[in-house]
Write a protein that holds these residues in place. Structure first.
Motif, PDB file in Angstrom:
ATOM      1  N   ARG A 139       0.889  -0.991   0.072  1.00 23.89           N
ATOM      2  CA  ARG A 139       0.077   0.018  -0.006  1.00 23.89           C
ATOM      3  C   ARG A 139       0.851   1.322  -0.155  1.00 23.89           C
ATOM      4  N   LEU A 140       1.858   1.158   0.645  1.00 26.09           N
ATOM      5  CA  LEU A 140       2.874   2.127   0.612  1.00 26.09           C
ATOM      6  C   LEU A 140       4.554   1.965   0.598  1.00 26.09           C
ATOM      7  N   THR A 214       5.410   7.637  10.057  1.00 23.26           N
ATOM      8  CA  THR A 214       4.169   7.325  10.577  1.00 23.26           C
ATOM      9  C   THR A 214       3.033   8.129   9.905  1.00 23.26           C
ATOM     10  N   GLY A 215       3.304   9.168   9.515  1.00 22.86           N
ATOM     11  CA  GLY A 215       2.303  10.114   8.910  1.00 22.86           C
ATOM     12  C   GLY A 215       1.796   9.355   7.567  1.00 22.86           C
ATOM     13  N   LEU A 216       2.833   9.251   6.837  1.00 15.49           N
ATOM     14  CA  LEU A 216       2.602   8.542   5.673  1.00 15.49           C
ATOM     15  C   LEU A 216       1.707   7.145   5.636  1.00 15.49           C
ATOM     16  N   CYS A 217       1.964   6.571   6.495  1.00 19.78           N
ATOM     17  CA  CYS A 217       1.356   5.282   6.820  1.00 19.78           C
ATOM     18  C   CYS A 217      -0.227   5.700   7.253  1.00 19.78           C
ATOM     19  N   ARG A 218      -0.384   6.600   7.939  1.00 19.76           N
ATOM     20  CA  ARG A 218      -1.671   6.814   8.412  1.00 19.76           C
ATOM     21  C   ARG A 218      -2.551   7.146   7.179  1.00 19.76           C
ATOM     22  N   SER A 219      -1.950   8.093   6.361  1.00 21.07           N
ATOM     23  CA  SER A 219      -2.388   8.496   5.118  1.00 21.07           C
ATOM     24  C   SER A 219      -2.749   7.588   4.310  1.00 21.07           C
ATOM     25  N   ALA A 220      -1.900   6.616   4.138  1.00 21.94           N
ATOM     26  CA  ALA A 220      -1.980   5.404   3.295  1.00 21.94           C
ATOM     27  C   ALA A 220      -3.058   4.341   3.751  1.00 21.94           C
ATOM     28  N   ARG A 221      -3.603   4.394   5.106  1.00 19.92           N
ATOM     29  CA  ARG A 221      -4.068   3.221   5.672  1.00 19.92           C
ATOM     30  C   ARG A 221      -5.661   3.201   5.225  1.00 19.92           C
TER      31      ARG A 221
END
Ligand code: DC
Length: 221
Positions: A139-140, A214-221
């Protein structure tokens, strides 16, 4: 497929520190693929195999069964049933892993193991070929990098903190050798996936990188 994050990048960019922290923050499993190649390398070193002899190494691969378990969220690597975590993070084993990892017979079982781990759980996986080969549909994808000067300095500080004596110039030369080998091999070379986001950590603290990823992961989730 669940939620999978791929982190690739050169040696010493901070992949494992960052991935471990982000995994804790987001309740993901952290899969350290370098440790798997290191376990195979440890086997070859213990057996006294000439690492330059690719055929010998390939022939010995079936004898080195690598399995993974998670104990309290920590990845434990077993080599033929023995917990080898304590032996994997030395320069000697890292160097040996870099030398043997281009061999297709070495990669084949590791990649299969990595794919099955990702299929079973939401994870953040770091390595060299995760975004390009192991999890092309992650996903990311993040390509974590830093200048070789900064990476050498971090490794130097880490080793010195552990009380090991070392030479900064030698560490930098080793890092550059390793980069060259990992990037120029025929089999699954280290390369940024086309859809990976580059995070250059040269001028960032670990906390800043963790927050960014962490921010990139939250946006991608
Ligand atoms: O990330 P590390 O330093 O633990 O990795 C050790 C070596 O293993 C690295 O120099 C190249 C190899 N490796 C690989 O070929 N593919 C991966 N996915 C991870 C590591």
């Amino acid at each position: 497929m669940g939620f999978n994050v791929a982190i690739d990048g050169p040696a010493g960019a901070g992949k494992s520190t960052i991935a471990k922290a982000v995994a804790r923050e987001l309740n993901l499993i952290y899969v350290d693929t370098g440790a798997m190649y290191r376990a195979v390398a440890l086997y070859m070193l213990r057996e006294g195999v000439d690492l330059a002899d690719g055929e010998k190494v390939a022939g010995k691969c079936p004898e080195a069964a690598v399995t993974i378990r998670y104990e309290d969220g920590v990845q434990v690597v077993f080599l033929n049933g023995e917990n080898v975590n304590a032996f994997l993070r030395t320069e000697e084993v890292g160097e040996a892993a870099s030398v043997i990892s281009p061999i297709p017979q070495v990669r084949k079982n590791m990649v299969a193991l990595q794919k099955s781990l990702a299929a079973e759980s939401d994870c953040i996986m770091d390595g060299r070929d995760i975004g390009t080969c192991v999890l092309p549909d992650a996903r990311l994808k993040i390509y974590l990098t830093a200048s070789s000067d900064v990476r050498a300095r971090r490794r130097y500080d880490e080793l010195t903190a552990k009380g090991e004596s070392c030479d900064l110039d030698k560490i930098k030369a080793d890092i550059e050798d390793r980069d060259y080998r990992d990037m120029h091999r025929e089999e699954s070379p280290l390369r940024k996936a086309d859809d990976a986001i580059v995070v250059d950590t040269s001028d960032m603290t670990a906390e800043e990188v963790i927050a960014a990823v962490t921010g990139l992961c939250r946006s991608a989730r």
